[in-house]
Design a protein around this motif. Structure first.
Motif, PDB file in Angstrom:
ATOM      1  N   MET A   1      -6.557   6.640  -2.388  1.00  0.00           N
ATOM      2  CA  MET A   1      -6.155   7.562  -3.440  1.00  0.00           C
ATOM      3  C   MET A   1      -7.466   8.078  -3.971  1.00  0.00           C
ATOM      4  SD  MET A   1      -2.926   6.023  -5.631  1.00  0.00           S
ATOM      5  CE  MET A   1      -3.541   4.366  -5.929  1.00  0.00           C
TER       6      MET A   1
ATOM      7  N   ALA B  41      -4.948   0.746  -1.520  1.00  0.00           N
ATOM      8  CA  ALA B  41      -4.357   2.267  -1.953  1.00  0.00           C
ATOM      9  C   ALA B  41      -5.050   2.552  -2.949  1.00  0.00           C
ATOM     10  CB  ALA B  41      -3.005   1.724  -2.421  1.00  0.00           C
TER      11      ALA B  41
ATOM     12  N   PHE C 241      -3.690  10.659  -8.936  1.00  0.00           N
ATOM     13  CA  PHE C 241      -2.793   9.508  -9.051  1.00  0.00           C
ATOM     14  C   PHE C 241      -2.664   8.818 -10.266  1.00  0.00           C
ATOM     15  CE2 PHE C 241      -4.522  10.715  -4.912  1.00  0.00           C
ATOM     16  CZ  PHE C 241      -3.434  10.224  -4.053  1.00  0.00           C
TER      17      PHE C 241
ATOM     18  N   PHE D  19       0.614  -0.973  -0.016  1.00  0.00           N
ATOM     19  CA  PHE D  19       0.174  -0.014   0.161  1.00  0.00           C
ATOM     20  C   PHE D  19       0.731   1.000  -0.187  1.00  0.00           C
ATOM     21  CE2 PHE D  19      -1.189   3.255   3.247  1.00  0.00           C
ATOM     22  CZ  PHE D  19      -2.276   3.941   2.490  1.00  0.00           C
TER      23      PHE D  19
ATOM     24  N   THR E 174       2.665   1.596  -3.515  1.00  0.00           N
ATOM     25  CA  THR E 174       1.623   1.820  -4.590  1.00  0.00           C
ATOM     26  C   THR E 174       1.228   3.263  -4.382  1.00  0.00           C
ATOM     27  OG1 THR E 174       0.992  -0.248  -4.567  1.00  0.00           O
ATOM     28  CG2 THR E 174      -0.553   1.381  -5.634  1.00  0.00           C
ATOM     29  N   ALA E 175       1.063   3.952  -3.172  1.00  0.00           N
ATOM     30  CA  ALA E 175       0.401   5.063  -2.888  1.00  0.00           C
ATOM     31  C   ALA E 175       1.525   6.178  -3.222  1.00  0.00           C
ATOM     32  CB  ALA E 175      -0.154   5.412  -1.464  1.00  0.00           C
TER      33      ALA E 175
END
Length: 470
Positions: free
Chosen positions: A404, A400, A428, A49, A52-53
């Motif tokens: 987002m 994530a 994102f 997470f 990815t974030a």
């Protein structure tokens, strides 16, 4: 030969059955100690997470910066026409005139080469001063086709809007309006220079006021291209720059090279059609091609003089090479962060499976005693760990995406961050390729983390394992 082929087919079938059995056993084992496996999966999910974030956020911020600059110049491949004007007096200076006289010339070349783009734009630029009631402020005026959909979609009007019925209608930022105390309908005096360098003035009427979120777009202003052309005495049908917005950002250099090569062919037929040399610019300024091209049109160097028009073909990355560098650094940093986080998690995985090995010694002995090979035993351990990590990573990815989406809905009113936002919101960008690479790294590290325990289980003697008392 027939027996050999039959034996080969049976061997393949046995391997498939063995792989399915190992996978089934590994999946069943995951449900035996739910608490421990859940904690391990949550740790993996959290690591995935975070990575990815961070990757999505930084890629989105750099992408928004790139989009704002692209919007500023109208595209990511830009072509301008330049004419060399010698001084009229002995002590005068050479003047470079920015004119593309043939409005369809570059457009026809782009279509002929079948370059894939989202849109194109012809626009005229003019720098000057807005004067109202004794106050004045700088303006960077863009003459654009105000009916362009992408341009209209980018406008955030505080008041007013686009009004093509108003002669010399002007769209300004809210900061310019505040500086001069302007409202929609007010008339200003715009002081600027013609394309040939003479000072000129024009009366312009405010038709719209835009929300500005940075210093750059606070001095931006927009007007109809035909009105701006008339003010700066641009020849009829002419403009300053032609830009295209490519569907693929990575195709910028290729497209620029194709356009340049095509113009060079026309130079062979007509010496008054010239073009800059990207290959030479790459040699003279490999880290900043834009500066290399600028050297080729530097009016301070008499050897640069040309007849007719000089087309300068550049890309967004030529002018601002730092964008691509930052994007590459972002992906490199997030990959390093992923590896560091996963290495920490893998230490936990390795320790966990040492405990699992100790707990299942007699079970392993039983499986080995009834015919399971050492390789199959190793595969059971490896499959179990990989399945657990993939499930954890998938949960981290889903979490994530949800976070987002929530963060994207929050409006950010911060001028220092404005260049990295899209209309006041974080965006994102997730790259499927990056996610796949991260999953591959995860699987490789997981396999390495349990390799020691898996090999130990594979080498274990069935008799010795069954005699072991825990």
């Amino acid at each position: 030969m027939k027996k050999l082929l039959l034996a080969l087919i049976n061997s393949v079938r046995d391997k498939k059955r063995s792989a399915k059995r190992n996978l089934k056993v590994a999946s069943r084992n995951l449900t035996r100690n739910k608490r421990r496996n859940s904690i391990l999966a949550v740790a993996i999910a959290f690591g995935f997470f975070v990575v990815t974030a961070i990757d999505g956020l930084t890629s989105g911020m750099v992408g928004n910066l790139e989009n704002q600059i692209t919007q500023l110049v109208g595209g990511n491949v830009i072509c301008q026409g330049l004419e060399w004007k010698n001084p009229e007096t002995a002590d005068g200076k050479v003047h470079i005139v920015n004119i593309v006289r043939d409005r369809d010339y570059i457009k026809n070349i782009v279509d002929e080469l079948d370059i894939k783009y989202e849109y194109y734009s012809c626009f005229t630029m003019s720098g000057g001063t807005a004067i109202f009631n004794g106050k004045k402020t700088s303006l960077q005026l863009y003459g654009r086709d105000l009916e362009e959909k992408l341009l209209k979609d980018s406008f955030q009007f505080v008041s007013g809007g686009v009004d093509l019925n108003v002669k010399n209608g002007l769209i300004i930022s809210d900061k310019t309006a505040d500086a001069l105390n302007l409202q929609v309908g007010d008339e200003i005096i715009y002081s600027t220079y013609t394309v040939y360098g003479q000072n000129t003035f024009a009366d312009m009427t405010i038709t719209g006021i835009l929300k500005s979120n940075s210093f750059v777009n606070s001095v931006q202003a927009y007007a109809n291209i035909e009105d701006v052309n008339e003010i700066i005495e641009m020849p009829e049908g002419g403009y300053s720059m032609f830009s295209i917005y490519l569907r693929d950002n990575n195709a910028q250099t290729k497209a620029a090279m194709m356009i340049e090569a095509r113009i060079r062919k026309d130079h062979e037929k007509n010496p008054e059609i010239n073009v800059t040399n990207r290959a030479l610019a790459m040699k003279t300024n490999p880290t900043n091609i834009g500066k290399g091209i600028e050297k080729q049109i530097d009016s301070r160097k008499p050897e640069n003089e040309w007849k007719g028009v000089m087309y300068g073909v550049e890309t967004l990355y030529d002018e601002i090479p730092q964008i691509k560098t930052v994007l590459n650094i972002v992906h490199l940093v997030t990959t390093v962060i992923l590896i560091v986080i996963l290495l920490i998690v893998m230490v936990g995985v390795s320790n966990t499976y040492r405990m699992v090995l100790y707990e299942r010694i007699r079970e392993i002995g039983t499986m080995r005693a009834i015919g399971m090979g050492g390789k199959d035993t190793r595969h059971v351990f490896t499959n179990e760990a990989v399945i657990l990590c993939v499930i954890g990573a998938l949960a981290g990815l889903i979490f994530a995406v949800i976070v987002m989406a929530i963060v994207h809905c929050i409006y950010i009113d911060n001028e220092s961050l404005s260049f990295f936002l899209q209309k006041g919101h974080f965006t994102f960008r997730l790259s499927p390729v990056s996610i796949i690479i991260q999953y591959v790294i995860l699987i490789v590290l997981t396999s390495l983390a349990v390799l020691g325990s898996a090999k130990q289980a594979a080498r274990m003697s069935p008799a010795e394992a069954l005699r072991t008392v825990k």
